[in-house]
Design a protein around this motif. Sequence first.
Motif, mmCIF file in Angstrom:
data_model
loop_
_atom_site.group_PDB
_atom_site.id
_atom_site.type_symbol
_atom_site.label_atom_id
_atom_site.label_comp_id
_atom_site.label_asym_id
_atom_site.label_seq_id
_atom_site.Cartn_x
_atom_site.Cartn_y
_atom_site.Cartn_z
ATOM 1 N N GLY A 125 46.868 44.811 25.543
ATOM 2 C CA GLY A 125 45.619 45.359 26.064
ATOM 3 C C GLY A 125 45.869 46.558 26.955
ATOM 4 N N PRO A 126 44.801 47.105 27.540
ATOM 5 C CA PRO A 126 44.899 48.378 28.269
ATOM 6 C C PRO A 126 45.717 48.320 29.554
ATOM 7 N N CYS A 127 45.989 47.126 30.072
ATOM 8 C CA CYS A 127 46.794 47.040 31.303
ATOM 9 C C CYS A 127 48.119 46.337 31.035
ATOM 10 N N GLN A 131 42.338 35.632 28.938
ATOM 11 C CA GLN A 131 41.787 36.828 28.303
ATOM 12 C C GLN A 131 40.712 37.458 29.175
ATOM 13 N N CYS A 132 40.776 38.776 29.305
ATOM 14 C CA CYS A 132 39.704 39.500 29.991
ATOM 15 C C CYS A 132 38.590 39.766 28.976
ATOM 16 N N ALA A 133 37.368 39.408 29.318
ATOM 17 C CA ALA A 133 36.249 39.545 28.382
ATOM 18 C C ALA A 133 35.836 41.009 28.188
ATOM 19 N N THR A 134 36.173 41.887 29.132
ATOM 20 C CA THR A 134 35.665 43.260 29.047
ATOM 21 C C THR A 134 36.350 44.073 27.950
ATOM 22 N N HIS A 135 37.681 44.161 27.967
ATOM 23 C CA HIS A 135 38.379 44.905 26.912
ATOM 24 C C HIS A 135 39.444 44.060 26.222
ATOM 25 N N GLY A 136 39.438 42.766 26.461
ATOM 26 C CA GLY A 136 40.295 41.858 25.694
ATOM 27 C C GLY A 136 41.744 41.755 26.113
ATOM 28 N N ALA A 137 42.121 42.258 27.276
ATOM 29 C CA ALA A 137 43.527 42.133 27.711
ATOM 30 C C ALA A 137 43.932 40.664 27.726
ATOM 31 N N LEU A 138 45.188 40.417 27.331
ATOM 32 C CA LEU A 138 45.713 39.042 27.282
ATOM 33 C C LEU A 138 46.833 38.894 28.302
ATOM 34 N N ARG A 152 40.334 39.012 38.985
ATOM 35 C CA ARG A 152 40.200 40.474 39.014
ATOM 36 C C ARG A 152 41.150 41.042 37.965
ATOM 37 N N CYS A 153 40.586 41.713 36.976
ATOM 38 C CA CYS A 153 41.429 42.294 35.940
ATOM 39 C C CYS A 153 42.164 43.519 36.491
ATOM 40 N N PRO A 154 43.486 43.625 36.263
ATOM 41 C CA PRO A 154 44.216 44.797 36.764
ATOM 42 C C PRO A 154 43.788 46.096 36.087
ATOM 43 N N HIS A 155 43.054 46.013 34.980
ATOM 44 C CA HIS A 155 42.608 47.233 34.302
ATOM 45 C C HIS A 155 41.481 47.924 35.079
ATOM 46 N N ARG A 156 40.363 47.250 35.280
ATOM 47 C CA ARG A 156 39.219 47.869 35.952
ATOM 48 C C ARG A 156 38.752 47.132 37.202
ATOM 49 N N GLY A 157 39.443 46.069 37.551
ATOM 50 C CA GLY A 157 39.092 45.344 38.768
ATOM 51 C C GLY A 157 37.875 44.446 38.653
ATOM 52 N N VAL A 158 37.446 44.188 37.423
ATOM 53 C CA VAL A 158 36.257 43.350 37.221
ATOM 54 C C VAL A 158 36.661 41.884 37.041
ATOM 55 N N SER A 159 35.659 41.008 37.117
ATOM 56 C CA SER A 159 35.898 39.597 36.828
ATOM 57 C C SER A 159 36.266 39.432 35.360
HETATM 58 S S1 FES Z 1 38.631 45.425 32.494
HETATM 59 FE FE1 FES Z 1 39.935 43.831 31.771
HETATM 60 S S2 FES Z 1 40.807 44.705 29.998
HETATM 61 FE FE2 FES Z 1 39.564 46.293 30.772
#
Ligand code: FES
Length: 105
Positions: free
Chosen positions: A82-84, A64-71, A40-47
């Motif tokens: 990244g955003p979070c 790496q989060c595939a949605t917005h690239g957070a590392l 669960r990404c802390p940015h948007r809660g997605v996989s």
């Molecule tokens: S949802 Fe993971 S970086 Fe935005």
Amino acid sequence: MKLLCAGAELINDSSRGFELEGEKLFAVRRGGQVYVYFNRCPHRGVSLEWHPDQFLDNSQSLIQCATHGALFLIEDGECIAGPCEGRSLKNIPCREDEQGIWVSL
Ligand code: FES
């Protein structure tokens, strides 16, 4: 504790996704050590993954989060870019023995 998988099913510098008791998790092995987090990404809660079992960046050295690239650091789940940035993946305590990798949810 719950058995996640056999130790040999998670090779070094690789990651794998799991579903256990309705929770999505993933595991990474680095330097022989296993790290497990909620998927669960802390940015948007997605996989986090784009393709099954692919949670690492190209260098295989960061998550790496595939949605917005957070590392995120493999060792403690902290987001370093990244955003979070500054937030962290939620860690799941684990241990490994001759039977496999165990987690406590
Ligand atoms: S949802 Fe993971 S970086 Fe935005």
